[in-house]
Design a protein around this motif. Structure first.
Motif, short mmCIF file in Angstrom:
data_model
loop_
_atom_site.label_atom_id
_atom_site.label_comp_id
_atom_site.label_asym_id
_atom_site.label_seq_id
_atom_site.Cartn_x
_atom_site.Cartn_y
_atom_site.Cartn_z
N GLU A 264 28.00 65.79 -6.85
CA GLU A 264 26.95 66.70 -6.23
C GLU A 264 26.72 66.47 -4.64
N LEU A 265 27.16 67.54 -4.13
CA LEU A 265 27.14 67.32 -2.55
C LEU A 265 25.64 67.85 -1.93
N GLU A 266 25.31 67.32 -0.94
CA GLU A 266 24.17 67.83 -0.14
C GLU A 266 24.66 69.16 0.41
N ASP A 267 23.99 70.42 0.52
CA ASP A 267 24.21 71.43 0.81
C ASP A 267 24.98 71.44 2.41
N ILE B 128 29.29 71.71 -5.22
CA ILE B 128 29.95 70.74 -6.47
C ILE B 128 31.47 70.35 -5.72
N ALA B 129 31.87 69.36 -5.90
CA ALA B 129 33.22 68.76 -5.92
C ALA B 129 33.81 68.15 -7.02
N LEU B 130 35.06 68.34 -7.47
CA LEU B 130 35.58 67.54 -8.53
C LEU B 130 36.66 66.59 -7.66
N ALA B 131 36.55 65.27 -8.24
CA ALA B 131 37.11 64.01 -7.34
C ALA B 131 37.91 63.05 -8.33
N VAL B 132 38.56 62.24 -7.60
CA VAL B 132 39.33 61.10 -8.22
C VAL B 132 38.78 59.86 -7.34
N LEU B 133 38.26 58.99 -8.09
CA LEU B 133 37.61 57.87 -7.39
C LEU B 133 37.93 56.67 -7.77
N GLN B 134 37.69 55.60 -6.78
CA GLN B 134 37.88 54.03 -7.47
C GLN B 134 37.13 53.95 -8.61
N ALA B 135 37.71 53.47 -9.65
CA ALA B 135 37.09 53.53 -11.03
C ALA B 135 35.82 52.78 -11.02
N ASP B 136 35.49 51.79 -10.40
CA ASP B 136 34.21 51.39 -10.25
C ASP B 136 33.06 52.02 -9.88
N LEU B 137 33.42 53.06 -9.00
CA LEU B 137 32.45 53.80 -8.36
C LEU B 137 32.13 55.20 -9.14
N VAL C 44 28.80 64.18 4.44
CA VAL C 44 28.10 64.80 3.82
C VAL C 44 27.71 63.95 2.54
N LYS C 45 26.31 63.81 2.12
CA LYS C 45 25.85 63.13 1.10
C LYS C 45 26.55 63.47 -0.29
N ALA C 46 26.83 62.64 -1.20
CA ALA C 46 27.21 62.87 -2.34
C ALA C 46 26.84 62.11 -3.44
N VAL C 47 26.73 62.47 -4.56
CA VAL C 47 26.23 61.39 -5.76
C VAL C 47 27.15 61.94 -7.02
N VAL C 48 27.60 60.83 -7.53
CA VAL C 48 28.32 60.95 -9.05
C VAL C 48 27.41 61.50 -9.97
N ALA C 49 27.95 62.80 -10.39
CA ALA C 49 27.11 63.15 -11.70
C ALA C 49 27.81 62.91 -12.92
N GLY C 50 28.89 62.13 -12.99
CA GLY C 50 29.56 61.61 -14.02
C GLY C 50 30.76 62.65 -14.18
#
Length: 815
Positions: free
Chosen positions: A733-736, A770-779, A795-801
Motif C-alpha cells: 500500500e503506497l502513500e497516494d 497499490i503495488a505488486l512487488a517482489v521483495l527481499q524475503a525477510d522484508l 513514496v512511503k509504502a507498507v507491506v500488506a502481505g
C-alpha cells in the motif's frame, strides 16, 4: 573453402557486429563447433556505416541490461582477445526541455542504479562545465551517463571474430545462402560453396533478415529506414579545447529536438532522427538489390535542414565548420524499434538475432542472450521486449513500414503509460467493435486486437495530447473509477477479443499436461490456472486450463502470448504422438460479465445452471446462440466469462446488454480491469509473471503439486523450498501519489534496493494506491515500512502481505 559439405552444431548467417558477437558468445560457452557465413566481407551490411555510439541508457530493463553488458564487455574485449580497438568512453549529456522529460530521466536513474550504474541529473551550470560550447536556453537539465561513448564498429566486429576463431569457431566470408530445407531433424543450408548441415541456425542477416527468413517460411516483421548522419570538418576552437583538457566532449543528445551530436576527432558528427523519414525497399517498384554491400543511398539533406539549424543554435561552433561527408545508409527497424532476439516463431531449432536499430550498442548483449537461448534454452534475464514472438500475423509489411516510420520519427520519444501510438491501428477487431465504439470506447491494441481501454462521456478530452503525461489523473481516471464502482455495486461488461486459445486433444493429453504445469490438471467441467516453468523454476507462462473431457482440453492465455505459448507447447509435444494441438484463437471471442448482479442479468437470457460453483464451466444457450459460460472473474467479483464463436458474439452481446439495462449494467475497459485485478493481487503475464522470478518467489506455491513425480522445474523448485526463497511476492500500500510507480521501480529500505515493483495502480474499491512487488524475503512481512522510487520521489509504502486487499476470503467471488 572449396566446394564443401559441412556439418556443424550452430550456423550463424550474417557477419555484422551482432552475428559475429553471437559466434563469439557461443564459442565462449563451449560451443566451438559453430560456423558463421557472410555473403560478402564482415561488416558489409549496416555495421560498416554505423556511427558506433554505445549508450547504456534504454527505455526498458531488458535493453538496458543488454547495453550495460555490451559497454562492460567492450571496455575489456580488446585486451581479452588481443586486438586493438578505438573505444572512447566520453560520457554523455541527454538534454531535457520539460518536466515530463526530467521525470523520464529520474526514472532512468533508478533503472540504472538497479543494474549497478550511476547516472546523474545535472542543472544548466553543471552542463556548461562539462560542455562549454553549449547554449542552455530552454533546457531544464540533463541526464549524465558517465559510461556512454563510441567505438569503431569494424574493429569491434573484428575483435569478436578474432576471439571466436581463437576459441575454435570458424568464419566463412563471401558465402551466400541460396536455400534452406529441413531433413532428419537437421537444417540443410545450401550455399554457393556447397551444403552445410546444422542442428541450429541463427538469422543474423541484418537488413536482409526478411529475405533469409522467407527461406524458413517466416515473414520477419521489419522494414528498412534510410538513416543519415553528417560529418563536419575540424573546428579549431574544439581542437584547442580537447588538447588543453586531454579528452573529448561528452556525447550530446538533444532528445526533444531528436538528434545526437558527437565529437569526431576535432570535428563533429550530427545524427538526426527526422519526423518525416524515408523507407527503402518497401514497394515492388523499389526492390532490395541482390547486393548492397558497402554501399550508401544518395544524400537527402533537405530532410535534415531543421535539425542542423537547431543543432547550430545549441552548439554555435558547429556553424563554423564545413561539411565533410554525409552517410546515408540502411538501418532495419522492427515495428516497435526493438531488435528480434530469440526463437524463430514456429520454426524448430531456428533463432533470430536481427533487425537492430542500435546494433553496435547492443551487439555484445545480443550475442550473450542468443547464446543463452541456444545453449541453456532461456536467457539470463527476461527479454520479452526483444522476443521475436511478440509480433504475430497482424505485423504484415504495410504495418511494419507504418510503424517503422513512426518509431524512427519518435526515436527519442517518451513512452507515457496511457499513450497509444496511432500508426498501424485496427488490424483486428472484435465482432462487436462498432457497438462498443458507439458507447464511447477508447481503444488500444493487444496483439493487434482493438480492446476498449476506457469509456469516454461527452465533453471528455480524448485527444492524443491528453495522454502525453506520466500522471495517472488524466481525463480517463474519473471514468475508470466509475467503471470500477459499477462492477463493485452492480454489474459491468467487458468485450475481450483476442484471448489466445489452444485445443489439446488426445489420449495422452492429460498426462502430457501434468508433466508441464506445476499443479494439477482440473477435473472435467472445471477450470484452473496452470503455471509453466523452465528448468530453473522460473515462470514461463500462465494459462487457464479448461478440461472439456478426459482427452480434450482448452488452454486460454494472454492475447500477446499467442506465438510464445504456442511455441512452448509445440516444443514440448511428445515425439511419439498421442497429443494434438490446434490454435483456435481466431474463431472465438469473449465477454466478461461481472458484479453482484451478474447472475440476475444472465438469468434473464439463459436457462443454464447459474448455481454452479466458482471455477466451473458449462455449455449454454444465450440469446439463442451457443456459448461456454465459465465461472471466473479477473475482476474479483461474482462473474462469468462468456466464450462464443465470433459469428455468435453480436447476438449474445445484444441479449446481455439489453437484459443488463434493468440492473445498472455498464461497459468497462482494460484500465478498470487492471485496477480491479490489482486489488485482488492477481498477477499479469510479463509484468508480474516473468522469467525474472521463480514460481515460489511469486507466491504461487499453492499452485504447485509436490506429490507429482515430475514436471518441468520441479527439482529446482524443490531445492528452493528446502533452502528458502531469497525473494517473496508482496502487496504494497503506497502513500497516494499522482503517478503510478513504473515497471521495475526500485523498492527501498533506506538507501538499499530491496525489491522490484512489478505492477502499480489505484484501486477504486479500496481507494488506495497499490503495488505488486517482489521483495527481499525477510522484508515481505505485513507492516514492514519501505519506500518506492516513483520518478525520483521516495513514496512511503507498507507491506500488506501477499493476499488480496479486496475481499481476501473471496466471498464475493464465490457468491
Amino acid at each position: 573453402m572449396a566446394a564443401m559439405s559441412e556439418k556443424v552444431r550452430v550456423l550463424v548467417i550474417g557477419g555484422g557486429a551482432v552475428g559475429v558477437s553471437c559466434l563469439y558468445h557461443l564459442a565462449k560457452a563451449g560451443w566451438t563447433d559453430s560456423l558463421l557465413v557472410e555473403k560478402n566481407e564482415l561488416t558489409s551490411g549496416s555495421t560498416w556505416h554505423a556511427a558506433g555510439n554505445v549508450p547504456t541508457f534504454a527505455g526498458g530493463s531488458a535493453l538496458m541490461n543488454m547495453q550495460r553488458y555490451s559497454a562492460e564487455l567492450y571496455r575489456r574485449l580488446g585486451a581479452e582477445v588481443d586486438y586493438p580497438m578505438n573505444y572512447h568512453v566520453t560520457g554523455s549529456l541527454r538534454l531535457g526541455h520539460s518536466e515530463e522529460r526530467m521525470d523520464e530521466f529520474r526514472r532512468a536513474i533508478g533503472q540504472a542504479k538497479r543494474q549497478g550504474m550511476e547516472y546523474d541529473l545535472l542543472g544548466p551550470d553543471r552542463i556548461r562545465e562539462l560542455y562549454p560550447f553549449l547554449e542552455t536556453h530552454g533546457v531544464k537539465g540533463a541526464l549524465y551517463d558517465p559510461l556512454d561513448g563510441d567505438i569503431d564498429p569494424a574493429q569491434l566486429t573484428q575483435a569478436f571474430a578474432k576471439g571466436a576463431r581463437d576459441m575454435g569457431a570458424r568464419i566463412e566470408r563471401f558465402c551466400s545462402v541460396i536455400s534452406v530445407r529441413r531433413e532428419s531433424e537437421e537444417w540443410v543450408v545450401e550455399t554457393d560453396k556447397g551444403e552445410i548441415r546444422a542442428t541450429y541456425v541463427v538469422n543474423a542477416a541484418g537488413y536482409r533478415a526478411q529475405e533469409l527468413g522467407r527461406m524458413f517460411g517466416r515473414e520477419v516483421p521489419m522494414m528498412v529506414m534510410s538513416h543519415q548522419y553528417i560529418l563536419f570538418e575540424e573546428i579549431p576552437e574544439l581542437a584547442a579545447w580537447s588538447k588543453e583538457v586531454g579528452h573529448k566532449l561528452p556525447l550530446l543528445r538533444d532528445v526533444d529536438s531528436s538528434y545526437y551530436l558527437r565529437q569526431e576527432k576535432a570535428g563533429m558528427n550530427l545524427g538526426p532522427y527526422e519526423r518525416h523519414g524515408r523507407a527503402h525497399w518497401a514497394t515492388p517498384g523499389d526492390p532490395m538489390p541482390d547486393d548492397f554491400s558497402f554501399q550508401l543511398y544518395p544524400d537527402d539533406l533537405d530532410r535534415l535542414e531543421w535539425y542542423l539549424n537547431d543543432a547550430v543554435e545549441r552548439v554555435p561552433i558547429l556553424g563554423t565548420a564545413g561539411l565533410s561527408n554525409v552517410i546515408n545508409g540502411p538501418i532495419p527497424y522492427a515495428p516497435d524499434g526493438n531488435p528480434l532476439i530469440g526463437p524463430m516463431p514456429g520454426v524448430p531449432n531456428a533463432f533470430e538475432a536481427c533487425v537492430f536499430t542500435f546494433g553496435i550498442a547492443q551487439a555484445g548483449g545480443a550475442g550473450k542472450l542468443l547464446a543463452d537461448w541456444i545453449v541453456k534454452g532461456r536467457p539470463e534475464w527476461d527479454a520479452w521486449s526483444c522476443d521475436p514472438r511478440r509480433f504475430t500475423d497482424y505485423a504484415d509489411p504495410d504495418y511494419c513500414v507504418d510503424k517503422g516510420l513512426e518509431v524512427y520519427g519518435h526515436e527519442y520519444a517518451m513512452h507515457f503509460p496511457r499513450h497509444i501510438w496511432p500508426a498501424g491501428r485496427d488490424r483486428k477487431k472484435s465482432a462487436v467493435h462498432d457497438e462498443v465504439a458507439a458507447l464511447g470506447a477508447q481503444f488500444g491494441p493487444y496483439n493487434g486486437w482493438e480492446r476498449a481501454l476506457w469509456y469516454a462521456r461527452e465533453g471528455d478530452d480524448t485527444s492524443e495530447e491528453a495522454t502525453l503525461t506520466w500522471d495517472r489523473n488524466g481525463p480517463w481516471q474519473a471514468r475508470v473509477a466509475e467503471e470500477c464502482r459499477a462492477v463493485r455495486d452492480a454489474v459491468g461488461i467487458l468485450d475481450l477479443p483476442g484471448f489466445s486459445r489452444f485445443e489439446i486433444v488426445g489420449g495422452k493429453a492429460k498426462a502430457w499436461l501434468e508433466g508441464l504445469i506445476t499443479g494439477k490438471v482440473p477435473k472435467v467441467g472445471r477450470i484452473g490456472l496452470g503455471y509453466f516453468c523452465d528448468e530453473e523454476g522460473r515462470v514461463v507462462t500462465e494459462m487457464s486450463v479448461m478440461t472439456l473431457a478426459e482427452d480434450r482440453f482448452l488452454l486460454i492465455t494472454a492475447a500477446t502470448a499467442q506465438w510464445h505459448d504456442r511455441d512452448w507447447l509445440l516444443r514440448h509435444l511428445p515425439g511419439h504422438g498421442g497429443v494434438t494441438l490446434i490454435d483456435v484463437t481466431r474463431e472465438w471471442s469473449c465477454q466478461i460479465l461481472t458484479g453482484p448482479k451478474a447472475r440476475d442479468v444472465l438469468a434473464a437470457v439463459t436457462g443454464a445452471d447459474l448455481g454452479q460453483p466458482w471455477l466451473s464451466h458449462q455449455e449454454a444457450v444465450l440469446g439463442g446462440r451457443a456459448c461456454h459460460l465459465v465461472r471466473v472473474s479477473f475482476a474479483g467479483e461474482l462473474g462469468w466469462e462468456i466464450h462464443s464463436r465470433r459469428e455468435d458474439t453480436p447476438a449474445i452481446w445484444a441479449a446481455v446488454t439489453e437484459a443488463g439495462a434493468a440492473h445498472g449494467l455498464r461497459p468497462f475497459g482494460m484500465y478498470a480491469l487492471d485496477s480491479l485485478r490489482l486489488e485482488k493481487g492477481y498477477r499479469a503475464w510479463k509484468q508480474d509473471l516473468s522469467t525474472d522470478y521463480t514460481a515460489l518467489e511469486l507466491g504461487l506455491s499453492r499452485f504447485v503439486d509436490w506429490e507429482k513425480s515430475d514436471f518441468i522445474g520441479r527439482a529446482a523448485l524443490l531445492a528452493e523450498r528446502e533452502r528458502g526463497s531469497a525473494r517473496r511476492f508482496a502487496v504494497l500500500e503506497l502513500e497516494d501519489h499522482p503517478k503510478d510507480a513504473p515497471y521495475l521501480a526500485n523498492v527501498l529500505l533506506g538507501d538499499e534496493i530491496v525489491g522490484d515493483v512489478t505492477s502499480c495502480g489505484y484501486g477504486s474499491r479500496c481507494e488506495k494506491l497499490i503495488a505488486l512487488a517482489v521483495l527481499q524475503a525477510d522484508l515481505a512481512e505485513p507492516g514492514q515500512a519501505l519506500e518506492v522510487d516513483v520518478f525520483g520521489q521516495r513514496v512511503k509504502a507498507v507491506v500488506a502481505g501477499d493476499a488480496a486487499l479486496w475481499d481476501p476470503a473471496n466471498v464475493r467471488l464465490r457468491a
